[in-house]
Design an enzyme around this catalytic site. Structure first.
Site, short mmCIF file in Angstrom:
data_model
loop_
_atom_site.label_atom_id
_atom_site.label_comp_id
_atom_site.label_asym_id
_atom_site.label_seq_id
_atom_site.Cartn_x
_atom_site.Cartn_y
_atom_site.Cartn_z
N ASP A 116 54.96 -28.56 100.33
CA ASP A 116 53.66 -27.89 100.23
C ASP A 116 52.55 -28.90 100.51
OD1 ASP A 116 51.96 -25.72 99.55
OD2 ASP A 116 51.75 -26.46 97.50
N HIS A 117 51.65 -28.57 101.42
CA HIS A 117 50.50 -29.43 101.73
C HIS A 117 50.88 -30.86 102.11
CE1 HIS A 117 47.39 -26.52 100.66
NE2 HIS A 117 48.12 -26.21 99.61
N GLY A 168 43.18 -23.66 92.28
CA GLY A 168 42.70 -23.77 90.90
C GLY A 168 42.08 -22.46 90.45
N GLY A 176 46.30 -20.54 96.85
CA GLY A 176 45.30 -20.41 95.79
C GLY A 176 45.29 -19.03 95.15
N ALA A 177 46.47 -18.45 94.93
CA ALA A 177 46.50 -17.05 94.47
C ALA A 177 46.38 -16.92 92.95
CB ALA A 177 47.77 -16.38 94.96
N SER A 178 46.44 -18.03 92.21
CA SER A 178 46.25 -17.93 90.75
C SER A 178 44.84 -17.42 90.46
CB SER A 178 46.41 -19.29 90.08
OG SER A 178 47.75 -19.72 90.16
N ASP A 206 50.46 -21.84 91.66
CA ASP A 206 50.72 -23.05 90.89
C ASP A 206 49.96 -23.02 89.56
OD1 ASP A 206 51.39 -25.53 89.95
OD2 ASP A 206 50.46 -26.68 91.53
N THR A 207 48.66 -22.88 89.63
CA THR A 207 47.80 -23.01 88.44
C THR A 207 48.25 -22.10 87.28
OG1 THR A 207 45.93 -23.72 89.76
CG2 THR A 207 45.42 -22.73 87.62
P1 13P Z 1 46.90 -22.16 92.77
O1 13P Z 1 47.11 -23.42 92.02
O2 13P Z 1 45.46 -21.79 92.85
O3 13P Z 1 47.78 -21.07 92.32
O4 13P Z 1 47.31 -22.47 94.31
C1 13P Z 1 48.64 -22.80 94.60
C2 13P Z 1 48.78 -23.23 96.01
O5 13P Z 1 48.07 -22.83 96.91
C3 13P Z 1 49.86 -24.19 96.30
O6 13P Z 1 49.87 -24.56 97.64
O1 G3H Z 2 47.94 -26.55 96.25
C1 G3H Z 2 48.48 -27.53 95.74
C2 G3H Z 2 49.39 -27.39 94.60
O2 G3H Z 2 48.75 -26.75 93.53
C3 G3H Z 2 49.98 -28.71 94.25
O3 G3H Z 2 49.08 -29.47 93.53
O4 G3H Z 2 48.86 -31.70 94.61
O5 G3H Z 2 48.48 -31.40 92.13
O6 G3H Z 2 50.78 -31.26 93.11
P1 G3H Z 2 49.34 -31.07 93.33
ZN ZN Z 3 47.90 -24.53 98.50
#
Ligand code: 13P
Ligand code: G3H
Ligand code: ZN
Length: 284
Positions: free
Chosen positions: A82-83, A181, A209-211, A232-233
């Site tokens: 991811d990223h 976030g 960013g779906a949280s 993630d968040t």
């Molecule tokens: P959130 O932390 O906003 O849910 O985003 C997750 C994300 O985009 C991970 O790549």
């Molecule tokens: O979008 C990114 C994820 O929430 C991962 O976050 O870089 O803090 O591991 P992180």
């Molecule tokens: Zn992301």
């Protein structure tokens, strides 16, 4: 089952009109919670590992945990970087058997983003590994930007077509008002823009960013044609609240297994709920 390429999961999602959830892990407990939810919900799964997660836990450890989980779990699962932002990170993921990588060149000018992304496609494709690119920037936790700036960051539908054609990516992450976030107030997603992107771009689309995005907006995004949704968040939040609550009630407990038990359960519930919301529950 061993890892499956993400594109396989996303093609089925496109045909079925649902989205596959991608959930970030950093350790054993989070991985187990996510995989348990997928098994319980009979859902395909994208397990996401960021470069930060790799640095925290060790990429090889996370990949090994995920591999054992995928061998035991009777659901199709992709292991996804991811990223990723550098070729080194991509190489690490490829060498550890990840079945999907994201190269996030969204902070770069268009030409540089396209060139970097194309390079990753050339590295990954011969190995049967899927590639996700990103065009348009997401507002981050630390960004404090105006509405005009936010608009300027969003994905341009015509550029998106050109980006996909030139790079050969399997999936495209878009910026339509989504942010990493928690949102400050109600998120404003530009569904019109999403529709225009969907009409023009032939590959699966990804919503990061779906949280914190309300359920009805997520349903609308799926209806329009988002095929992968990242969370993630909300998992982190569930973890923290559960640990906090447990320690408040059990201030003398020192056994990490007991302290983390309720957190595992809380994270599993969050992930299972998202799988039902995204429509991927029952698809494996
Ligand atoms: P959130 O932390 O906003 O849910 O985003 C997750 C994300 O985009 C991970 O790549
Ligand atoms: O979008 C990114 C994820 O929430 C991962 O976050 O870089 O803090 O591991 P992180
Ligand atoms: Zn992301």
């Amino acid at each position: 089952m061993s890892f499956v390429p993400m594109s396989e999961l996303l093609e089925k999602a496109r045909q079925g009109g649902y989205a596959v959830g991608a959930f970030n892990t950093n350790n054993l407990e989070i991985t187990l919670s996510i995989v348990e939810a997928a098994v319980e919900e009979r859902s395909p799964l994208i397990l996401a590992v960021s470069p930060g997660a790799m640095r925290y836990a060790g990429a090889a450890y996370l990949a090994a945990i995920a591999r054992v989980a995928s061998e035991e779990a009777p659901v199709p699962m992709a292991l996804h970087l991811d990223h990723g932002t550098t070729l080194d990170e991509v190489e690490t993921a490829l060498s550890l058997g990840f079945s999907s990588v994201m190269i996030d060149g969204s902070r770069l000018p268009f030409e540089e983003n396209a060139a970097l992304t194309k390079k990753v496609v050339e590295m990954a494709k011969p190995l049967g590994v899927s590639v996700e690119g990103e065009l348009g920037r997401l507002a981050g936790k630390e960004d404090d930007i105006s509405a005009d700036e936010r608009e300027a960051f969003m994905t341009d539908p015509d550029q998106a077509v050109e980006f996909v054609e030139r790079t050969g990516v399997d999936a495209l992450a878009v910026s339509i008002g989504n942010a990493h976030g928690w949102y400050k107030g109600e998120p404003h997603l530009d569904f019109d823009r999403l529709r225009r992107i969907r009409e023009k771009v032939p590959v699966p689309l990804v919503l990061h960013g779906a949280s914190g995005i309300p359920d009805d907006m997520i349903r609308e995004a799926c209806r329009i044609g988002v095929d992968k949704i990242n969370i993630d968040t909300e998992i982190r939040d569930a973890f923290r609240r559960a640990v906090e609550g447990f320690l408040r009630e059990n201030p003398d407990e020192i056994d990490p297994r007991k302290i983390l038990g309720p957190a595992r359960e809380a994270m599993r519930k969050v992930v299972a709920g998202k799988m039902r919301l995204f429509g991927c529950a029952g698809r494996a």
